[in-house]
Structures are given as structure tokens and as C-alpha cells.
Design an enzyme around this catalytic site. Structure first.
Site, PDB file in Angstrom:
ATOM      1  N   HIS B  45      10.595 -51.669 -10.548  1.00  0.00           N
ATOM      2  CA  HIS B  45      12.059 -51.702 -10.600  1.00  0.00           C
ATOM      3  C   HIS B  45      12.644 -51.648  -9.179  1.00  0.00           C
ATOM      4  CE1 HIS B  45      12.311 -50.992 -15.076  1.00  0.00           C
ATOM      5  NE2 HIS B  45      11.038 -50.818 -14.802  1.00  0.00           N
ATOM      6  N   TYR B 303       4.773 -42.100 -10.259  1.00  0.00           N
ATOM      7  CA  TYR B 303       6.009 -42.132  -9.466  1.00  0.00           C
ATOM      8  C   TYR B 303       5.768 -41.520  -8.085  1.00  0.00           C
ATOM      9  CZ  TYR B 303       9.140 -43.273 -13.451  1.00  0.00           C
ATOM     10  OH  TYR B 303       9.795 -43.870 -14.493  1.00  0.00           O
TER      11      TYR B 303
END
Lengths: 172, 325
Positions: B45, B303
Site C-alpha cells: 500500500h 509491518y
């Protein structure tokens, strides 16, 4: 002159040895894992990291209160200097590890939860560059600390098995 | 003291018992970033736009959670709309998935990161199969069709996919938590929930043009009006498995609207604060806890690896040329 470390110093030494080896193993594991226990170990690593920071401060205060056995008199001045330097470095790393670990969390805006008892504050605005400095520092310090612990253990074994002196026994 | 010694023995043993055959965060992020690394950007993203505003809580979740953000009142947020993919200059309208992320810094000790996507469920139930799914997506349409055929758990995802029509605005999409969490109240009672942001407007993609069509649409809209979403919570029952992100829950489940999310402003991502934030959905305030969902629990590690890489690149000046634009 007592040729052994005091009982409190021996307990601190071995308890923190177990704690630091666990923290370093957990750290190495959790950054390479996507398993469901990863966040559990991460939480324990942070909680025990805070505990280690508190313990090392008490340990240092305790050390200054107690007499420390002399190094063997037949060691050269250089060897004595290296021995002292390695101990100063070990204490330095024991302080720098939790400080860098906390500061990377602080900069990333991630409050540190300690054993579900309380939380340490984190910055309200994230600073990615400060995060990076302390994240990389935390990782490199960990590698140097592992090397230093190995050196420390090898030196202790050398004293015991090669030089056959009292150095290892003084900590048992 | 005994506990410390026990852990001293136990933790390294867990370490040794680990099998290296499982996918690691490093492998996962390598796969996401592909051959062309866009330095300083998120590995997933990568293209997005910062948003800010506030959440107006109506207090209706306080029975289920003691998280401060759900007390009646307003909490500011820094968020981000984004599209799936690792290319920070990809065309907006070609991305299959759109996302909304939110960061609430209620206090120095209570912070919350929320990451939501347009699909309501994952196609798979664990991170290792998800890794195989990304490989199949990258290999092309035939590979992904075969993947779905081999993975019957993807049925709920495929049902959504066949009915989903991309809208003409970030403001007109529904964004889902996908993974379930537990709300914890003062009595320490747990309630498994999923949530979604329900848009309050519709927009068709007709007439939208250009690489940055969705970002431009957002900028024009916010110049005229605030954007409002209803924040809707769905309560699981005994019949639902909150640990399986691939299974949809029946429409009949009780829903509670916790309040309105009001978006008031935007910034280019390299000029806004959202770019610095790691929207790791496992950064949770007291009153919300993760379920055992293996994909949810894999997110923190993945992440963190993406964040570490781009943070190092930002520190080394990777974005200096961009931010002078």
C-alpha cells in the site's frame, strides 16, 4: 580478603545472565517470526526488558556497596586493563540495550506495556528518523553484547581450565 | 527470582525448537517489494494520501469496552487512504483493493492504530497460505484461479469479489477490519467484534481520469465538505469463529454504530504525518485485545520489517528529492 563475590552479587550475576540470554534469544526470534506467539514474545521481551533495566541499576548500586575480589596478581597490566574494560562495557551495554529499546518504541508512538501492570508513555507524534536511529542501534548493540557475553564466558573458562586460578570459582 | 531463572531456561529452548521452514517477515516483505524497491516507501500500500479529522463517539460501546476513545466525545486522528501495491506512483483506478488507516493518540500511554481494507474477509486463514496467494497473484490470472480452486476457504472472499463494484471515491467505499478483536469492559468481559466504516455517500467512477484520480477526487471533495463515515461494530456470537479471517459472519449479527468518523483535511503523504506512522493494527489501547487469528498476529512482524526498511532509507535521505517537489 574474601576471594569470592558476595552472595547478592552472585545472585545478580546469574539471574541477569539468564535474563539477558532470554531477552537476546527472544529478540532474535521475534524479528524473524510470523507465528501467533510472536506478539506474545514481543510483549514479554518489552516487560522483561524494563525489568532488566531496573535490575541493572540496583545491581550497579549493589556493586559499589560491596568489595570485589582482586584479579589474580600474576595477570599482566594489559590483561587486567582488558578485564576491567570488558566489565565496564558489559554494564554499559546492559544500560544501553533497554534505553535504545524504549526510545525506539517512544519515537514510533508505541506505548510499552509492562506485565499488564502499567504502560510507559510514547510520543504523541511519530518520528521515523529517530525511530530508525534507535532501532538500528538496538540491533547492533544486541550483536555486540552477544559477542561480549561469549568473550566473557570464554575468558572465565580460560581462567578455570587453562590458568587454573580462582576467577570462575569466585562467581560460583 | 525463580521465575527469572525459569524463563532463562525456557525462552532459549523455545528458540531452539523453532523450525526455520516457516515464512519469515523478511521473506514476506521481500515478496511484497518485488524486484524494484521504492526506497523510503511502505512495501505494501505504498501509494496513499494523508487525512485528518476526528472521531465523534456516541458512547454506545462503553458497555463493551473501557477504551477511552469510545467514551462519548471527540478524538482527533491522523489517517491515510491508500491503494494496494508496492508502487507509490501506480494508477489509482487499477488497484484491486483500497484502504483506510487511522491513528488515535488519545494519550501518551493509550494509542491505537487501525488498518482497514475494502474486502470484508481474507481469502485464506493463515500467513503462510497468504504468502502462497501473493505468489499466485504475481504469477498471473491462471495461477490465482488455480490457487482459489485449491483453497475452498476462499469462497467467502470470492463471493464478495464477484459482487464488488469499485466506487469513484475513497469517501464512498466500505472499509473493513477483516480480522476480529476483543472488546474488554470494566468487568473484564470479552466480546469478539469486527468493524467497518460505512460511507454516507455514493460516487460512480464515471468521468474519473488520470493516475491520481482518487486522490484528486478526494482533494476536490474536501475543499467543499467534510467526509463522514459511520463506524459500525458487528458482535460475534458463539457460532462464529473469531480466529478465522476468511469466514464471513452472517448478516443477522447484532451491529452497533459507535459514532461518526469525520474527515476534514488532507495532505500529500510525503508532507503529512501519516507517512511516518506504522499502522500496525496490534498497537492497541487498553480495552481492545487481539484474537488468536494467525493472520492478525502475523501483521506486527511483517509491518515491523517493512517499517524498519523504509525508516532506514528515510534516515539515509531516500525521500529528500521527493519532498522538494
Amino acid at each position: 580478603m574474601n576471594n569470592r563475590f558476595s552472595l547478592s552479587m552472585r545472585i545478580f550475576h546469574w539471574a541477569m545472565a539468564a535474563l539477558l540470554i532470554s531477552l537476546l534469544s527472544a529478540g532474535l526470534l521475534m524479528v524473524q517470526s510470523l507465528e501467533p506467539w510472536q506478539i506474545t514474545i514481543l510483549g514479554l521481551h518489552k516487560s522483561f526488558g524494563v525489568l532488566a533495566a531496573i535490575l541493572v541499576i540496583i545491581r550497579l548500586l549493589n556493586r559499589f556497596r560491596n568489595m570485589v575480589p582482586d584479579l589474580p596478581s600474576d595477570l599482566s597490566a594489559l590483561q587486567k586493563a582488558i578485564a576491567r574494560l570488558s566489565h565496564v562495557l558489559l554494564y554499559g551495554f546492559m544500560l544501553a540495550m533497554p534505553i535504545s529499546g524504549y526510545l525506539m518504541q517512544y519515537a514510533a508512538g508505541r506505548p510499552v506495556e509492562v506485565f499488564s501492570l502499567f504502560r510507559l508513555p510514547a510520543s504523541l507524534s511519530v518520528d521515523i528518523q529517530t525511530y530508525s536511529i534507535f532501532r538500528e542501534l538496538h540491533g547492533w548493540l544486541a550483536l555486540f553484547l552477544m559477542a561480549l557475553i561469549c568473550l566473557h564466558a570464554v575468558a572465565a573458562l580460560h581462567h578455570h581450565f587453562v590458568r587454573k586460578d580462582n576467577v570462575l570459582k569466585s562467581m560460583l | 527470582m525463580k521465575t527469572i531463572f525459569m524463563l532463562g531456561l525456557v525462552l532459549p529452548c523455545i528458540a531452539l525448537a523453532q523450525q526455520p521452514s516457516k515464512v519469515t517477515p523478511q521473506q514476506f516483505v521481500n515478496l511484497q517489494e518485488g524486484d524494484i524497491v521504492h526506497k523510503g516507501f511502505r512495501r505494501a500500500h505504498a501509494k496513499g494520501i494523508c487525512i485528518s479529522g476526528e472521531f465523534l463517539s456516541n458512547g454506545s460501546l462503553t458497555k463493551y469496552t473501557h477504551a477511552k476513545v469510545f467514551e462519548k466525545g471527540s478524538t482527533p486522528f491522523i489517517g491515510r487512504f491508500s491503494i494496494a501495491g508496492s508502487n507509490p506512483s501506480a494508477p489509482d483506478l487499477k488497484a484491486p483493493v483500497r484502504s483506510m488507516a487511522l491513528s488515535f493518540a488519545t494519550s501518551a500511554t493509550q494509542q491505537w492504530r487501525v488498518a482497514m481494507n475494502t474486502p470484508p474477509v481474507m481469502a485464506v486463514s493463515d500467513p503462510h497460505t497468504f504468502y502462497q496467494q501473493i505468489i499466485a497473484i504475481k504469477a498471473g490470472p491462471e495461477a490465482i484461479q488455480k490457487f482459489f480452486k485449491d483453497h475452498p476457504e476462499s469462497q467467502d472472499f470470492l463471493n464478495w469479489k464477484s459482487s464488488y463494484q469499485p466506487s469513484g471515491s475513497f469517501a464512498a467505499e466500505t472499509y473493513n477490519s477483516i480480522n476480529a478483536f476483543y472488546l474488554i469492559n470494566e468487568q473484564d468481559e470479552k466480546q469478539a467484534v469486527r468493524w467497518h466504516m460505512r460511507p454516507t455517500l455514493t460516487a460512480t467512477p464515471e468521468g474519473l481520469k488520470g493516475e491520481d484520480a482518487l486522490q484528486q477526487e478526494l482533494q476536490q471533495r474536501l475543499a467543499k465538505e467534510d467526509i463522514v463515515f459511520d463506524w459500525v461494530y458487528t458482535l460475534a456470537t458463539e457460532a462464529d469463529n473469531e480466529n478465522d479471517p476468511a469466514r464471513a459472519w452472517p448478516n443477522s449479527r447484532q451491529q452497533i454504530t459507535a459514532g461518526q468518523l469525520v474527515i476534514r483535511d488532507w495532505q500529500f503523504q510525503l508532507k503529512g504525518e501519516c507517512h511516518s506512522i506504522n499502522y500496525d493494527p496490534l498497537v492497541l489501547p487498553e480495552g481492545i485485545e487481539p484474537t488468536a487469528d494467525p493472520i492478525l498476529r502475523a501483521r506486527s512482524g511483517a509491518y515491523a520489517e517493512s517499517y524498519r526498511r523504509r525508516a532506514r532509507e528515510v534516515l539515509n535521505g531516500a525521500l529528500e528529492a521527493n519532498s522538494n517537489e
